[in-house]
Design an enzyme around this catalytic site. Structure first.
Site, PDB file in Angstrom:
ATOM      1  N   LYS A 157       0.799  -1.187  -0.454  1.00  0.00           N
ATOM      2  CA  LYS A 157       0.030  -0.224  -0.489  1.00  0.00           C
ATOM      3  C   LYS A 157       0.785   1.425   0.212  1.00  0.00           C
ATOM      4  CE  LYS A 157      -4.027  -1.616   0.076  1.00  0.00           C
ATOM      5  NZ  LYS A 157      -3.255  -3.454  -0.208  1.00  0.00           N
TER       6      LYS A 157
HETATM    7  C1  LIG Z   1      -9.911  -2.696  -0.949  1.00  0.00           C
HETATM    8  C2  LIG Z   1      -9.217  -3.722   0.396  1.00  0.00           C
HETATM    9  N1  LIG Z   1      -8.980  -3.331   1.259  1.00  0.00           N
HETATM   10  C3  LIG Z   1      -8.674  -3.672   2.501  1.00  0.00           C
HETATM   11  C4  LIG Z   1      -7.498  -4.298   2.749  1.00  0.00           C
HETATM   12  C5  LIG Z   1      -7.201  -4.909   3.508  1.00  0.00           C
HETATM   13  O1  LIG Z   1      -6.300  -3.963   4.085  1.00  0.00           O
HETATM   14  P1  LIG Z   1      -5.156  -5.378   5.043  1.00  0.00           P
HETATM   15  O2  LIG Z   1      -3.953  -6.529   3.783  1.00  0.00           O
HETATM   16  O3  LIG Z   1      -4.046  -4.576   5.609  1.00  0.00           O
HETATM   17  O4  LIG Z   1      -5.615  -6.031   5.844  1.00  0.00           O
HETATM   18  C6  LIG Z   1      -7.113  -4.188   1.099  1.00  0.00           C
HETATM   19  C7  LIG Z   1      -5.551  -4.475   0.920  1.00  0.00           C
HETATM   20  O5  LIG Z   1      -4.909  -5.421   1.938  1.00  0.00           O
HETATM   21  C8  LIG Z   1      -7.643  -4.272   0.193  1.00  0.00           C
HETATM   22  O6  LIG Z   1      -7.155  -3.352  -1.094  1.00  0.00           O
END
Ligand SMILES: Cc1ncc(COP(=O)(O)O)c(C=O)c1O
Length: 411
Positions: free
Chosen positions: A198
């Protein structure tokens, strides 16, 4: 002789693109300082660096409060729980998103109800969302996908008219602004991921932003095993440990210093990309909504017409682009492809309805399905951090894959 790199030809960009995450001695020093001072964990919550990052990031996005936690999935679960959303409630979720968005609804005990996406942005279609509202609906979770934002004018208007909460999934949208208001600062909560790929990363982590002090307190309590956060120390919640450690928070503070320059660089190069890509046959651009006043993106999405690519779909085209040296990904599968049925839910009084509504065979999302399974090509953020030459190479790679597409599908 084949021309495409995937078939043995010479790649357009053998040197690839700049690495991610960007790091230097500042990161090493920041982590070393945490190691030396001995306060490594997130307890007592929030740790000093976590609190500093949360305050700075919230201010950057334009929200009053920030709560840092272990990832950008539990952020959304905590948001829904803090709002009191749970068993028997319904939450509207776009059919094209990462599994984390509906997972959060389910983890809170609610039913995710999917809505198709708008073909011009691939974000939740407000008409479909409004049509899906029932007396049980409690929240809308718009996802700002790729380089777009959901139509926050319409989402907020529908939410207010139907008394629904809004929890924005901003995992792709650090830095975005809609009509000069930051992503994540519209609804009751905005959720951000700091996972390795990210835009603002510490390898893992998540931020939850909100304006309401009481909601922020509840979120702090829910991620700290339910400990009370009110001044009198009386109000317990029922929470888990989703705290983020100080090593991660230290990295986030350094990443935030670099963020704005990186965002501006990507936005400028993507504007050049849009000019140059306009003439490639079979490639459709999704111009950013004009109401986006500060543009930022995790991945830049174009749509290919498989017919113009000799019948090749997005997955094969992405593999061909990767071989040419251009980072590309076919993106999320539509929610109708997931096995969403959770046996635990079948014990609820609303079990039959839950099972029926989570049955993929009963779901139909033509726009999300076409984009997810055939058309969407998400270009990596680093394609836009290598100057004009980096953009020109990406354009040439895309044009080359289209010109030579017969090599992809030949038997
Ligand atoms: C659209 C979206 N929502 C939520 C997440 C969840 O984030 P995390 O991996 O930090 O749990 C991600 C990416 O991983 C994502 O691309």
């Amino acid at each position: 002789m084949a021309e495409l790199a995937i078939r043995g030809g010479a790649p357009v960009r053998p040197q690839g693109y700049p690495e991610w995450p960007v790091h230097d001695e500042r990161d090493v020093e920041a982590v070393a300082a945490v190691v030396r001072d001995g306060r490594w964990g997130g307890f007592p919550e929030p740790g000093p660096r976590a609190a500093e990052f949360a305050a700075r990031f919230a201010a950057y996005q334009g929200a009053a409060h920030g709560v840092v936690m272990s990832n950008g999935t539990v952020t959304m679960e905590v948001a829904l729980k803090a709002l009191g959303i749970g068993w028997g409630d319904e939450v509207l979720v776009p059919a094209l998103t990462f599994a984390a968005t509906p997972y959060a609804a389910m983890a809170a005990g609610a039913l995710p109800v999917f809505c198709d996406v708008d073909p011009s942005t691939l974000t939740i279609d407000p008409e479909q969302a409004e049509a899906a509202i029932t007396p049980r609906t409690r929240a809308i979770m718009p996802v700002h996908l790729g380089h777009q934002m959901a139509d926050m004018d319409r989402v907020m208007e529908i939410a207010r008219r139907h008394s629904l909460a809004v929890v924005e999934d901003c995992a792709h949208a650090h830095g975005q602004r809609w009509r000069d208001r930051g992503a994540g600062a519209f609804g009751e909560f905005g959720s951000f991921s700091h996972q390795s790929h990210k835009l603002l990363t510490a390898g893992e982590g998540g931020s939850l932003l909100c304006d309401d002090e009481e909601l922020a307190r509840r979120a702090h309590s829910l991620i700290d095993c339910g400990r009370p956060k009110d001044p009198e120390g009386r109000h317990y919640t029922f929470g888990a440990n989703y705290r983020l450690g100080e090593l991660h928070a230290a990295l986030l503070l350094v990443a935030l210093e670099r963020f704005e320059a990186q965002r501006a660089e990507r936005a400028a190069n993507a504007a050049l990309f849009q000019k140059l890509a306009a003439g490639i046959p079979g490639v459709r651009l999704l111009p950013p909504d004009e109401r986006i006043t500060r543009w930022s993106f995790y991945r830049y999405v174009v749509l290919i017409d498989p017919e113009a690519f000799a019948g090749a779909g997005n997955a094969l085209v992405c593999q061909a682009l990767e071989a040419e040296g251009v980072g590309a990904w076919e993106g999320y599968e539509p929610m109708s492809r997931y096995d969403l049925f959770q046996p635990g839910l079948s014990r609820l009084p609303v079990a039959v309805e839950h099972a029926r509504r989570l049955d993929p065979a009963r779901m139909s999302f033509p726009v999300a399905e076409r984009a997810g399974l055939r058309e969407a090509v998400y270009l990596d953020e680093n394609v836009f951090r290598a100057g004009a030459a980096g953009v020109e190479d990406a354009i040439e790679a895309l044009a080359k894959v289209q010109r030579q597409a017969a090599e992809l599908t030949a038997a």
